[in-house]
Enzyme design. Structure first.
Site, PDB file in Angstrom:
ATOM      1  CE1 TYR A 142      -3.302  -2.677  -0.082  1.00 22.34           C
ATOM      2  CE2 TYR A 142      -4.038  -2.035   2.094  1.00 22.34           C
ATOM      3  CZ  TYR A 142      -4.180  -2.821   0.966  1.00 22.34           C
ATOM      4  OH  TYR A 142      -5.221  -3.724   0.898  1.00 22.34           O
ATOM      5  CE  LYS A 193       0.967 -17.135  -3.375  1.00 22.99           C
ATOM      6  NZ  LYS A 193       0.119 -18.331  -3.260  1.00 22.99           N
ATOM      7  CG  ASP A 226      -2.368 -19.476  -1.363  1.00 23.94           C
ATOM      8  OD1 ASP A 226      -1.507 -19.384  -0.453  1.00 23.94           O
ATOM      9  OD2 ASP A 226      -2.164 -20.152  -2.387  1.00 23.94           O
ATOM     10  CG  ASP A 250      -7.143  -4.072   3.981  1.00 26.23           C
ATOM     11  OD1 ASP A 250      -8.068  -4.043   4.807  1.00 26.23           O
ATOM     12  OD2 ASP A 250      -7.107  -3.339   2.977  1.00 26.23           O
ATOM     13  CG  ASP A 254     -12.246  -6.285   6.530  1.00 30.11           C
ATOM     14  OD1 ASP A 254     -11.776  -5.823   7.591  1.00 30.11           O
ATOM     15  OD2 ASP A 254     -12.844  -5.585   5.692  1.00 30.11           O
TER      16      ASP A 254
END
Ligand code: NAD
Length: 368
Positions: A142, A193, A226, A250, A254
Site C-alpha cells: 500500500y 507468500k 492463500d 487488510d 476482515d
C-alpha cells in the site's frame, strides 16, 4: 502514579454516540477503581472540518502526540461526501495514523458464547474463537514506491505498485507479534507468500531469525496467505496470533472479523514504535465506521468501542485486571439477553445505545 493522558476523538455519526458510553466506563474506573485519567476531547474528520476547515487540525495532532493513548470513534458521512479528496473526513484518519507512526494494527476476532450463532459459519467452528491478527500498517504494497499508472509508447497503459519491506520494518512488526504471542498462548503464525514473492522470502527469514535470537519460547509457524484465508474459514481455532504484510492483513482481518458475525462487536488497536521507556504511541478504535444510516437514533452498538477501551487499558496502561473486568461485563450483559439492533436475536431484549452502556456499568458495579 501520574494520571493517564487519554485523548478522545468521537469523530462523526455514531462515533459520538458510542463514545458517550465509553465516557461512562471511564468515569466508573475513576470513581470505583481510583484510576486517574486526564481526559481531553478533540476533533477529527467531518466534525473537525466543520470547525477548522480541515479534517485533521494541528491542535488534534499536538494533543495526540502528547497523549498516552488516543480513543477514536469513527469518521465520515454523506454531509462531507462532495468535499475535495484532501478535505474528506477519512483523510483525518489516515493522517493521524501516519503522524503517530502506527505501524502495528491489532485486530482481535473473538466469538462471545452468547453470539456464537450470529456467525455465518457453524457454531461449533467458531464457538470460543479467540485469535489476534496483527497487520503491518505503514509499509508493504500500500505504500511501496514506485507506484502509479503510466502510458506506454504504444498508447496502452500500465498500472504498478511495489511490495517492499526492509529488515527493520519486518523486525519491528515481528517483535510486536512475538510479544503479543508471549502474553497469550505462545503460538505465532507468520503469513507470507514466500513461494512466489521475494519480499516475503525476506519476511520469513527475518521472522525465523527473530524467533531464534529473542523469542525461543514462542512457537513460530509459517503459512502461505492463500492457505491462511482458507484455514481461517475451515478451522479458525487452530490459530492464536497471526502476523502479516499490510495488504494480506487488510484482507485476512476482515475475513476473521466476519467469523464473529457483527461489525458492532469488533475493537482494534494501532501501535507505534516503543520509546526509551518502552511506551508506544497508540490509537484504539472500533472497526466499524460512522454508520450514517443509524446515526442520531440511539441505535448503535457501543460494545466495539467499549472493548477498544479495554484494549487501551491492556496494551497502553498495563491494566489487565480492569480490561478483563470490562470484557466480563460485556459478556454478562449479552448473557443476560440484552441486544442492540445489529445483534438482535429471537427471544432477546432490544435495547438502545444508552441502555447498553448503562447495562455494562451495572455489570461492572456487581464486580466491586
Ligand atoms: P459502517 O461501518 O459505518 O456501516 C456499515 C453497516 O454496519 C451499516 O449498515 C451500519 O449501520 C452498520 N453498523 C456499523 N457499526 C455499527 C454499530 N456500532 N452498531 C450497529 N450497526 C453498525 O461502514 P460504511 O457504511 O461503509 O461507511 C459509512 C461511513 O463511515 C463512510 O463515510 C466511511 O468512509 C466511514 N468509515 C469510517 C471508518 C473509521 O472511521 N474507522 C471505517 C469504515 C468506514
Amino acid at each position: 502514579m501520574a494520571a493517564k493522558k487519554l485523548l478522545i476523538l468521537p469523530g462523526d455519526g455514531i462515533g459520538v454516540e458510542v463514545m458517550a458510553q465509553v465516557r461512562r466506563i471511564i468515569d466508573w474506573m475513576s470513581k470505583k477503581r481510583k484510576i486517574e485519567f486526564d481526559v481531553s476531547e478533540g476533533l477529527l474528520g467531518g466534525a473537525a472540518y466543520d470547525v477548522h476547515g480541515t479534517p485533521f487540525p494541528a491542535e488534534t495532532l499536538a494533543a495526540a502526540m502528547a497523549a498516552d493513548a488516543v480513543l477514536l470513534g469513527a469518521v465520515g458521512g454523506p454531509k462531507w461526501d462532495d468535499l475535495p479528496f484532501d478535505k474528506k473526513p477519512e483523510r483525518g484518519l489516515l493522517g493521524i495514523r501516519k503522524e503517530m507512526g502506527l505501524f502495528a494494527n491489532l485486530r482481535p476476532a473473538t466469538v462471545l458464547d452468547a453470539l456464537a450463532d450470529a456467525s455465518t459459519l457453524k457454531p461449533d467452528v467458531v464457538a470460543g474463537l479467540d485469535i489476534m491478527i496483527l497487520r503491518e500498517l505503514t509499509g508493504g504494497l500500500y505504500f511501496g514506491e514506485p507506484r502509479g499508472i503510466e502510458t506506454l509508447a504504444d498508447g496502452s497503459r500500465r498500472g504498478f505498485n511495489t511490495l517492499v519491506y526492509t529488515t527493520a520494518e519486518i523486525v519491528r512488526i515481528g517483535r510486536v507479534a512475538f510479544e503479543l504471542a508471549r502474553k497469550r498462548n505462545k503460538k505465532l503464525c507468520s503469513v507470507d507468500k514466500a513461494n512466489v514473492l521475494e519480499c516475503t522470502v525476506l519476511w520469513r527469514e527475518e521472522m525465523i531469525k527473530l524467533q531464534k535470537d529473542e523469542f525461543p519460547d514462542v512457537e513460530l509457524t509459517h503459512m502461505y496467505v492463500d492457505n491462511a484465508a482458507m484455514q481461517l474459514v475451515r478451522n479458525p481455532k487452530q490459530f492464536d496470533v497471526m502476523v502479516t504484510e499490510n495488504m494480506f492483513g487488510d484482507i485476512l482481518s476482515d475475513c476473521a472479523a466476519m467469523l464473529t458475525g457483527s461489525l458492532g462487536m469488533l475493537p482494534s488497536a494501532s501501535l507505534g514504535a516503543a520509546d526509551a521507556d518502552g511506551k508506544r504511541k497508540a490509537l484504539y478504535e472500533p472497526v466499524h465506521g460512522s454508520a450514517p444510516d443509524i446515526a442520531g437514533k440511539d441505535m448503535a452498538n457501543p460494545l466495539a468501542t467499549i472493548m477498544s477501551f479495554a484494549m487501551c487499558l491492556r496494551y497502553s496502561f498495563d491494566m489487565a485486571a480492569e480490561a478483563d473486568m470490562i470484557e466480563t461485563a460485556v459478556k454478562n450483559v449479552l448473557k443476560g439477553g440484552l441486544r442492540t439492533a445489529d445483534i438482535m436475536q429471537v427471544g432477546k431484549a432490544k435495547v438502545s445505545t444508552t441502555v447498553m452502556g448503562e447495562a455494562v456499568v451495572r455489570e461492572l458495579d456487581k464486580m466491586v
